[in-house]
Design a protein around this motif. Structure first.
Motif, PDB file in Angstrom:
ATOM      1  N   ASN A 183       0.817  -1.224   0.000  1.00 31.19           N
ATOM      2  CA  ASN A 183       0.000   0.000   0.000  1.00 31.19           C
ATOM      3  C   ASN A 183       0.849   1.271   0.000  1.00 31.19           C
ATOM      4  O   ASN A 183       0.402   2.318  -0.451  1.00 31.19           O
ATOM      5  CB  ASN A 183      -0.973  -0.003   1.174  1.00 31.19           C
ATOM      6  CG  ASN A 183      -0.286  -0.042   2.517  1.00 31.19           C
ATOM      7  OD1 ASN A 183       0.845  -0.527   2.632  1.00 31.19           O
ATOM      8  ND2 ASN A 183      -0.940   0.456   3.540  1.00 31.19           N
ATOM      9  N   TYR A 184       2.073   1.166   0.540  1.00 28.47           N
ATOM     10  CA  TYR A 184       3.043   2.270   0.458  1.00 28.47           C
ATOM     11  C   TYR A 184       4.347   1.652  -0.002  1.00 28.47           C
ATOM     12  O   TYR A 184       5.325   1.618   0.751  1.00 28.47           O
ATOM     13  CB  TYR A 184       3.242   2.930   1.823  1.00 28.47           C
ATOM     14  CG  TYR A 184       2.151   3.879   2.249  1.00 28.47           C
ATOM     15  CD1 TYR A 184       2.206   5.230   1.906  1.00 28.47           C
ATOM     16  CD2 TYR A 184       1.074   3.443   3.001  1.00 28.47           C
ATOM     17  CE1 TYR A 184       1.210   6.108   2.301  1.00 28.47           C
ATOM     18  CE2 TYR A 184       0.081   4.309   3.403  1.00 28.47           C
ATOM     19  CZ  TYR A 184       0.152   5.640   3.047  1.00 28.47           C
ATOM     20  OH  TYR A 184      -0.833   6.509   3.445  1.00 28.47           O
ATOM     21  N   PRO A 185       4.373   1.153  -1.234  1.00 27.13           N
ATOM     22  CA  PRO A 185       5.553   0.365  -1.640  1.00 27.13           C
ATOM     23  C   PRO A 185       6.827   1.184  -1.662  1.00 27.13           C
ATOM     24  O   PRO A 185       7.908   0.668  -1.450  1.00 27.13           O
ATOM     25  CB  PRO A 185       5.199  -0.116  -3.050  1.00 27.13           C
ATOM     26  CG  PRO A 185       4.110   0.773  -3.526  1.00 27.13           C
ATOM     27  CD  PRO A 185       3.394   1.302  -2.316  1.00 27.13           C
ATOM     28  N   ASN A 187       7.164   4.567   0.054  1.00 36.38           N
ATOM     29  CA  ASN A 187       7.392   5.283   1.309  1.00 36.38           C
ATOM     30  C   ASN A 187       7.709   4.371   2.482  1.00 36.38           C
ATOM     31  O   ASN A 187       8.680   4.592   3.207  1.00 36.38           O
ATOM     32  CB  ASN A 187       6.175   6.151   1.636  1.00 36.38           C
ATOM     33  CG  ASN A 187       6.411   6.948   2.888  1.00 36.38           C
ATOM     34  OD1 ASN A 187       5.953   6.582   3.967  1.00 36.38           O
ATOM     35  ND2 ASN A 187       7.189   8.002   2.770  1.00 36.38           N
ATOM     36  N   GLU A 188       6.891   3.347   2.673  1.00 37.88           N
ATOM     37  CA  GLU A 188       7.105   2.539   3.879  1.00 37.88           C
ATOM     38  C   GLU A 188       8.340   1.657   3.750  1.00 37.88           C
ATOM     39  O   GLU A 188       8.974   1.332   4.745  1.00 37.88           O
ATOM     40  CB  GLU A 188       5.873   1.701   4.187  1.00 37.88           C
ATOM     41  CG  GLU A 188       4.748   2.582   4.691  1.00 37.88           C
ATOM     42  CD  GLU A 188       4.060   2.037   5.910  1.00 37.88           C
ATOM     43  OE1 GLU A 188       3.512   0.943   5.815  1.00 37.88           O
ATOM     44  OE2 GLU A 188       4.063   2.705   6.956  1.00 37.88           O
ATOM     45  N   THR A 189       8.701   1.289   2.522  1.00 35.38           N
ATOM     46  CA  THR A 189       9.944   0.534   2.358  1.00 35.38           C
ATOM     47  C   THR A 189      11.115   1.446   2.713  1.00 35.38           C
ATOM     48  O   THR A 189      12.047   1.054   3.409  1.00 35.38           O
ATOM     49  CB  THR A 189      10.091   0.052   0.896  1.00 35.38           C
ATOM     50  OG1 THR A 189       8.891  -0.614   0.526  1.00 35.38           O
ATOM     51  CG2 THR A 189      11.256  -0.890   0.740  1.00 35.38           C
ATOM     52  N   ARG A 314      -4.912   1.238   4.256  1.00 35.87           N
ATOM     53  CA  ARG A 314      -3.821   1.787   5.071  1.00 35.87           C
ATOM     54  C   ARG A 314      -3.830   1.045   6.388  1.00 35.87           C
ATOM     55  O   ARG A 314      -4.901   0.751   6.925  1.00 35.87           O
ATOM     56  CB  ARG A 314      -4.036   3.284   5.343  1.00 35.87           C
ATOM     57  CG  ARG A 314      -3.962   4.153   4.116  1.00 35.87           C
ATOM     58  CD  ARG A 314      -4.645   5.496   4.363  1.00 35.87           C
ATOM     59  NE  ARG A 314      -4.093   6.235   5.474  1.00 35.87           N
ATOM     60  CZ  ARG A 314      -4.796   6.627   6.538  1.00 35.87           C
ATOM     61  NH1 ARG A 314      -6.080   6.344   6.655  1.00 35.87           N
ATOM     62  NH2 ARG A 314      -4.211   7.310   7.494  1.00 35.87           N
ATOM     63  N   CYS A 315      -2.629   0.755   6.911  1.00 34.46           N
ATOM     64  CA  CYS A 315      -2.631   0.058   8.197  1.00 34.46           C
ATOM     65  C   CYS A 315      -3.266   0.942   9.259  1.00 34.46           C
ATOM     66  O   CYS A 315      -3.860   0.462  10.213  1.00 34.46           O
ATOM     67  CB  CYS A 315      -1.222  -0.372   8.588  1.00 34.46           C
ATOM     68  SG  CYS A 315      -0.105   0.994   8.792  1.00 34.46           S
ATOM     69  N   THR A 316      -3.168   2.254   9.075  1.00 33.66           N
ATOM     70  CA  THR A 316      -3.738   3.188  10.048  1.00 33.66           C
ATOM     71  C   THR A 316      -5.211   3.504   9.786  1.00 33.66           C
ATOM     72  O   THR A 316      -5.801   4.312  10.512  1.00 33.66           O
ATOM     73  CB  THR A 316      -2.953   4.513  10.008  1.00 33.66           C
ATOM     74  OG1 THR A 316      -2.802   4.888   8.644  1.00 33.66           O
ATOM     75  CG2 THR A 316      -1.596   4.396  10.656  1.00 33.66           C
ATOM     76  N   GLN A 472      -3.513   8.211  11.821  1.00 34.55           N
ATOM     77  CA  GLN A 472      -2.523   8.343  10.746  1.00 34.55           C
ATOM     78  C   GLN A 472      -1.128   8.169  11.302  1.00 34.55           C
ATOM     79  O   GLN A 472      -0.913   8.268  12.510  1.00 34.55           O
ATOM     80  CB  GLN A 472      -2.630   9.706  10.070  1.00 34.55           C
ATOM     81  CG  GLN A 472      -2.337  10.881  10.979  1.00 34.55           C
ATOM     82  CD  GLN A 472      -2.508  12.218  10.278  1.00 34.55           C
ATOM     83  OE1 GLN A 472      -3.522  12.439   9.624  1.00 34.55           O
ATOM     84  NE2 GLN A 472      -1.515  13.081  10.412  1.00 34.55           N
ATOM     85  N   ARG A 473      -0.205   7.910  10.387  1.00 30.36           N
ATOM     86  CA  ARG A 473       1.184   7.715  10.786  1.00 30.36           C
ATOM     87  C   ARG A 473       1.898   9.059  10.978  1.00 30.36           C
ATOM     88  O   ARG A 473       2.657   9.251  11.906  1.00 30.36           O
ATOM     89  CB  ARG A 473       1.899   6.903   9.711  1.00 30.36           C
ATOM     90  CG  ARG A 473       3.366   6.777   9.949  1.00 30.36           C
ATOM     91  CD  ARG A 473       4.051   5.960   8.863  1.00 30.36           C
ATOM     92  NE  ARG A 473       5.476   5.978   9.101  1.00 30.36           N
ATOM     93  CZ  ARG A 473       6.291   4.961   8.891  1.00 30.36           C
ATOM     94  NH1 ARG A 473       5.834   3.843   8.412  1.00 30.36           N
ATOM     95  NH2 ARG A 473       7.571   5.055   9.140  1.00 30.36           N
ATOM     96  N   GLY A 474       1.669   9.975  10.063  1.00 32.17           N
ATOM     97  CA  GLY A 474       2.443  11.215  10.037  1.00 32.17           C
ATOM     98  C   GLY A 474       2.029  12.213  11.079  1.00 32.17           C
ATOM     99  O   GLY A 474       1.044  12.003  11.797  1.00 32.17           O
TER     100      GLY A 474
HETATM  101  O1  G3H Z   1      -0.228   1.543   5.970  1.00 34.35           O
HETATM  102  C1  G3H Z   1       0.095   2.193   6.950  1.00 34.35           C
HETATM  103  C2  G3H Z   1       0.805   3.494   6.826  1.00 34.35           C
HETATM  104  O2  G3H Z   1       1.892   3.591   7.686  1.00 34.35           O
HETATM  105  C3  G3H Z   1      -0.104   4.592   7.107  1.00 34.35           C
HETATM  106  O3  G3H Z   1       0.461   5.801   6.902  1.00 34.35           O
HETATM  107  O4  G3H Z   1      -1.284   7.074   8.095  1.00 34.35           O
HETATM  108  O5  G3H Z   1       0.347   8.200   6.645  1.00 34.35           O
HETATM  109  O6  G3H Z   1      -1.433   6.773   5.652  1.00 34.35           O
HETATM  110  P1  G3H Z   1      -0.546   7.030   6.811  1.00 34.35           P
END
Ligand code: G3H
Length: 536
Positions: A183-185, A187-189, A314-316, A472-474
């Motif tokens: 889902n964040y290939p 950014n999260e990587t 999104r995980c969040t 959210q993560r940010g």
């Molecule tokens: O998939 C989980 C992400 O870390 C969520 O990030 O809250 O910025 O979308 P986000």
């Protein structure tokens, strides 16, 4: 029934996107070389079905489908580049590593539009969100550089205590395996890959199952920016390429964002698990709790975004909503209207919100959640809810949901929103306490006494309580973690630097000779570790 969404003909998509595909990637990066692949390949299918006469075609490219041999070749390269800490990269000065990273950030920026196009085509993310993903990643790199400078400056001093003079710094942990989610290939990587690299680790990087081709334009940027063997790539089925890496016992850090089941399996493959540091971002089912005195406009806006941005993948994401019975009807009415106003379409359509889903058979899975809930007494309460066409699933609000239903327990990771009403706050609290997950929660209300009491309870169950806003993560400088099955370790710009390194120190007894030795090393800048340089 009107058409749910118009899948386009290939001739109807914007030129810049059409010119990216098909992308048949045949190169991979190992030991500083962009090698060419002649073996088996994995085909890549877009979540966007392209109309072709009466049928559809969504094949957009392919990539190398490697096996254990190539995977061990990547491992060798990373192990040799680290060279038990003697390698050029782990021994390089912090300033030197920062220069390489800055160069990489500027190379990444140059590839922005190619990556954005591939994000849209491969995982169906909207153009706006795809652009944000790339920009946020570049910002993350720049923020990481600043955080490392700060960390380094704070370590530039000596401690003198009980007759011992010491300098404490952080040193790299070793060979790191980085695997991000679909889902964040990007950014999260990169939120693990970048801090691992900048701290001096060498890296083997496996892209997620979906979202692979978008990394292709970046391979050359890695090659140009870092010494050979510092970044190595593997592609293919996780079982074949990751198992030998973990079984080798030579992976020092596992950075993985995905399911706890896979994380557990990987960790158990390591012959000496105590040697393995793990940084894991795992599942979540973040709840929203709407209290009787909540501003419902705010709650509806935040819940819509929280549950449906990137289609809920999104995980969040907010994955279950508890609304107080006194405001349930009003909340649901406003919520449904808000959802009805969302624009469905293709990722590149102007102002689009809901787009096709990239995972195989995802619509069938979401439909099974809906059918299960409906068969047990829930209703689809929004207009158009429950409809789907191939990879496109229309947002579906289920109400009232209860614990007999799968939608109550499972992380749907898609546009299905289970809602239930409650009389007493003990009901959503019991849900959170019994849940396997412990990432975040959102609470909506205004009574400060009630909110204080609630948040004082929730902070002991989850790792972020959002007041009157979605989860959210940010911003990425804030700690991102979870309890129970939701995470291991903490990621934020500064925490991640700590995650891939360990404190280590040089200590001397306070004698004239030792003081002279240390002074000479400092004066002539003989050591990259023992120094008082102040990076500006
Ligand atoms: O998939 C989980 C992400 O870390 C969520 O990030 O809250 O910025 O979308 P986000």
């Amino acid at each position: 029934m009107s058409e749910l969404v118009n899948f386009p003909q290939i001739s109807e998509i914007p030129d810049d996107l059409r010119s990216c595909i098909p992308l048949h990637q045949r190169e991979y990066l190992v030991n500083g070389e962009l090698k060419s692949w002649n073996g088996e390949v994995q085909e890549v299918y877009s979540p966007v079905y392209f109309k072709s006469g009466d049928s559809y075609n969504n094949l957009i490219g392919s990539y190398p489908f490697m096996g254990a041999k190539e995977s061990l070749e990547a491992l060798d390269a990373a192990v040799n580049a680290f060279d038990k800490g003697k390698g050029e990269w782990p021994k390089m000065s912090v300033a030197g590593r920062i220069d390489c990273m800055r160069n990489f950030a500027s190379e990444l920026k140059k590839r922005r539009s190619a990556i954005v196009n591939l994000l849209m085509l491969e995982i169906g993310k909207t153009r706006k969100d795809s652009e944000t993903e790339v920009d946020r990643t570049v910002d993350y790199i720049l923020d990481t550089i600043e955080a490392l400078k700060e960390l380094d400056r704070n370590s530039s001093k000596f401690t003198i205590t009980q007759g011992v003079i010491a300098q404490v710094r952080r040193a790299p942990l070793g060979v790191t395996l980085c695997m991000g989610p679909f889902n964040y290939p990007l950014n999260e990587t990169y939120t693990t890959l970048i801090p691992a690299l900048i701290m001096g680790c060498t890296v083997i990087f496996k892209p997620p199952k979906l979202g692979v081709l978008l990394h292709q334009p970046i391979l050359e940027a890695f090659q140009k920016s870092f010494p050979k063997g510092v970044v190595n790539t593997v592609y293919g089925d996780g079982k074949s390429v990751i198992t030998p890496l973990m079984q080798s016992g030579q992976i020092d850090v596992l950075a993985f964002i995905g399911s706890s089941h896979v994380a557990d399996t990987l960790k158990k493959l390591h012959p000496k698990p105590h040697r393995l540091r793990s940084l894991l971002g795992l599942e979540a089912k973040n709840p929203a709790i709407i209290l009787p005195d909540a501003d419902l406009t705010v709650a509806v806006n935040e819940c819509t975004e929280g549950a449906l941005s990137y289609n809920g993948q999104r995980c969040t994401a907010l994955k279950i909503i508890f609304v107080h019975e006194s405001v349930a009807d009003k909340f649901l009415d406003l919520f449904n209207k808000k959802i009805a106003a969302l624009k469905c379409g293709m990722p590149w359509d102007e102002g689009v919100n809901i787009t096709p889903l990239p995972e195989d058979n995802k619509s069938d899975y979401l439909n099974s959640l809906v059918q299960d809930a409906v068969s047990k007494g829930a209703k689809i309460i929004n207009d158009g809810g429950g409809r789907f066409d191939k990879s496109f699933f229309y947002p579906t609000v289920l109400y009232p949901v209860n614990q007999t239903m799968k939608a109550y327990h499972e992380e749907q990771f898609g546009p299905v929103i289970p809602v239930l009403s409650f009389k007493d706050i003990s009901e959503p609290l019991a849900y959170i306490e019994d849940s396997n997950y412990g990432q975040q929660a959102s609470i909506f209300g205004s009574d400060t006494t009630f909110l204080s009491n609630l948040l004082d309870t929730l902070v002991n169950q989850v790792c972020r309580v959002n007041l009157n806003s979605k989860c959210q993560r940010g911003p990425d400088v804030l700690p991102f973690t979870g309890r129970k099955d939701s995470a291991e370790g903490t990621l934020s710009v500064s925490d991640a630097l700590r995650g891939f390194s360990i404190r280590t120190l040089v200590a001397v007894k306070d004698t004239d000779l030792n003081k002279q030795i240390v002074s000479d090393i400092l004066k002539d800048r003989k050591s990259t570790f023992l120094n008082t340089d102040f990076i500006l």
